[in-house]
Design a protein around this motif. Structure first.
Motif, short mmCIF file in Angstrom:
data_model
loop_
_atom_site.label_atom_id
_atom_site.label_comp_id
_atom_site.label_asym_id
_atom_site.label_seq_id
_atom_site.Cartn_x
_atom_site.Cartn_y
_atom_site.Cartn_z
N LEU A 173 -22.85 18.48 -16.78
CA LEU A 173 -22.19 18.30 -15.49
C LEU A 173 -22.52 17.20 -14.36
CD1 LEU A 173 -19.89 20.20 -14.83
CD2 LEU A 173 -21.09 21.45 -13.16
N GLN A 174 -23.90 17.22 -14.25
CA GLN A 174 -24.62 16.29 -13.51
C GLN A 174 -24.04 14.91 -13.68
OE1 GLN A 174 -25.80 16.86 -10.40
NE2 GLN A 174 -25.75 14.67 -9.93
N GLU A 175 -24.24 14.54 -15.14
CA GLU A 175 -23.90 13.37 -15.63
C GLU A 175 -22.39 12.88 -15.52
OE1 GLU A 175 -24.90 12.84 -19.58
OE2 GLU A 175 -27.08 13.02 -19.30
N ARG A 176 -21.61 13.95 -15.69
CA ARG A 176 -20.05 13.97 -15.37
C ARG A 176 -19.87 13.85 -13.97
NH1 ARG A 176 -16.00 15.07 -19.09
NH2 ARG A 176 -17.87 14.29 -20.63
N CYS A 177 -20.33 14.12 -13.01
CA CYS A 177 -20.30 14.03 -11.77
C CYS A 177 -20.57 12.58 -11.34
CB CYS A 177 -21.10 15.06 -11.08
SG CYS A 177 -20.84 14.94 -9.11
N GLU A 178 -21.52 12.12 -11.98
CA GLU A 178 -22.14 10.79 -11.30
C GLU A 178 -20.86 9.89 -12.15
OE1 GLU A 178 -25.91 10.58 -12.95
OE2 GLU A 178 -26.88 11.87 -11.56
N LEU A 179 -20.37 10.10 -13.34
CA LEU A 179 -19.37 9.14 -13.68
C LEU A 179 -18.25 9.18 -12.99
CD1 LEU A 179 -18.51 7.40 -16.37
CD2 LEU A 179 -17.58 9.70 -17.08
N TYR A 180 -17.69 10.35 -12.36
CA TYR A 180 -16.71 10.39 -11.60
C TYR A 180 -16.80 9.82 -10.16
CZ TYR A 180 -14.85 14.44 -14.38
OH TYR A 180 -14.46 15.16 -15.40
N ARG A 181 -17.91 9.89 -9.61
CA ARG A 181 -18.29 9.31 -8.56
C ARG A 181 -18.24 7.70 -8.58
NH1 ARG A 181 -19.15 13.01 -4.69
NH2 ARG A 181 -20.16 14.97 -5.35
N ARG A 182 -18.79 7.17 -9.53
CA ARG A 182 -18.78 5.81 -9.92
C ARG A 182 -17.45 5.22 -9.89
NH1 ARG A 182 -23.35 6.61 -13.57
NH2 ARG A 182 -21.72 6.54 -15.41
N SER A 183 -16.39 5.91 -9.88
CA SER A 183 -15.15 5.48 -9.91
C SER A 183 -14.41 5.71 -8.57
CB SER A 183 -14.25 6.23 -11.21
OG SER A 183 -14.11 7.68 -10.78
#
Length: 209
Positions: A173-183
């Protein structure tokens, strides 16, 4: 008091395997629930399936009466155990997410919120179930982008046994959150335009190993 454990899966097949594993581990089917993006109509509603729109605050009493469907179709739709197949199957239109198919207590909660005129959608249902607001935003966004959410209500003593099962193939979840935030993503937006079928397929393809 039961603890709610939620995990997000990019693949419906991965979620299906987890549901089977939870049943084998002895978790009662009444304590598991699935919310899966259906923007690409992978699951077709039957005439008996409860259809509830959460785009508006309220729903009619007729909708409430129609929400009593119990049948084996979920066995084919979600790939759950025979016991889980007796659970409530609900087609939902969630604000900011679009079409989903839901099974179990979380889907029933979402349907009740609609019928009772309670706002909040999936984000509100997750926080009401004990999920942190930060995680609930990522879970809701994950479902919006084509994911499948599995939620389990577990006695505290069983958490160390159940969590590893639910972690199998789950999104970090944290990795996915960071991926979303980069976009440029900041938080789940209930006013966002739901993903189209093609967008959902493309998003899933991004995370296919």
């Amino acid at each position: 008091m039961p603890i709610t454990i939620c995990r997000l899966y990019d693949s419906q097949a991965d979620a299906r395997r987890v549901i089977f594993a939870l049943a084998v581990a002895g978790l009662p089917p009444s304590e598991t629930s699935v919310i899966s993006n259906n923007s690409d109509t992978w699951y077709s509603a039957t005439e008996s399936t409860n259809v509830v729109s959460l785009r508006k605050q309220g729903a009619s009493s007729e909708t409430a009466r129609d929400g009593k469907f119990e049948g084996a179709t979920v066995g084919a739709a979600i790939g759950a155990t025979a016991a889980t197949a007796a659970s409530l199957v609900t087609m939902l239109a969630l604000t900011g997410i679009g079409a989903v198919v839901g099974v179990g207590w979380l889907a029933a909660m979402l349907g009740s919120m609609a019928i009772g005129g309670v706002t909040g959608g999936l984000l509100g249902a997750l926080t009401n179930a004990g999920i942190s607001e930060e995680d609930a935003h990522v879970f809701a966004e994950g479902v919006r982008r084509g994911g499948t959410l599995v939620a389990a209500r577990v006695p505290p003593v069983d958490v160390p046994r159940i969590e590893p099962i639910m972690n199998r193939s789950a999104v970090r979840l944290q990795e996915r959150c960071e991926l979303y935030r980069r976009s440029g993503w900041q938080a789940f937006d209930p006013n966002a335009v739901p993903y189209t079928a093609d967008q959902v397929r493309n998003e899933r393809a991004l995370h296919t190993n």
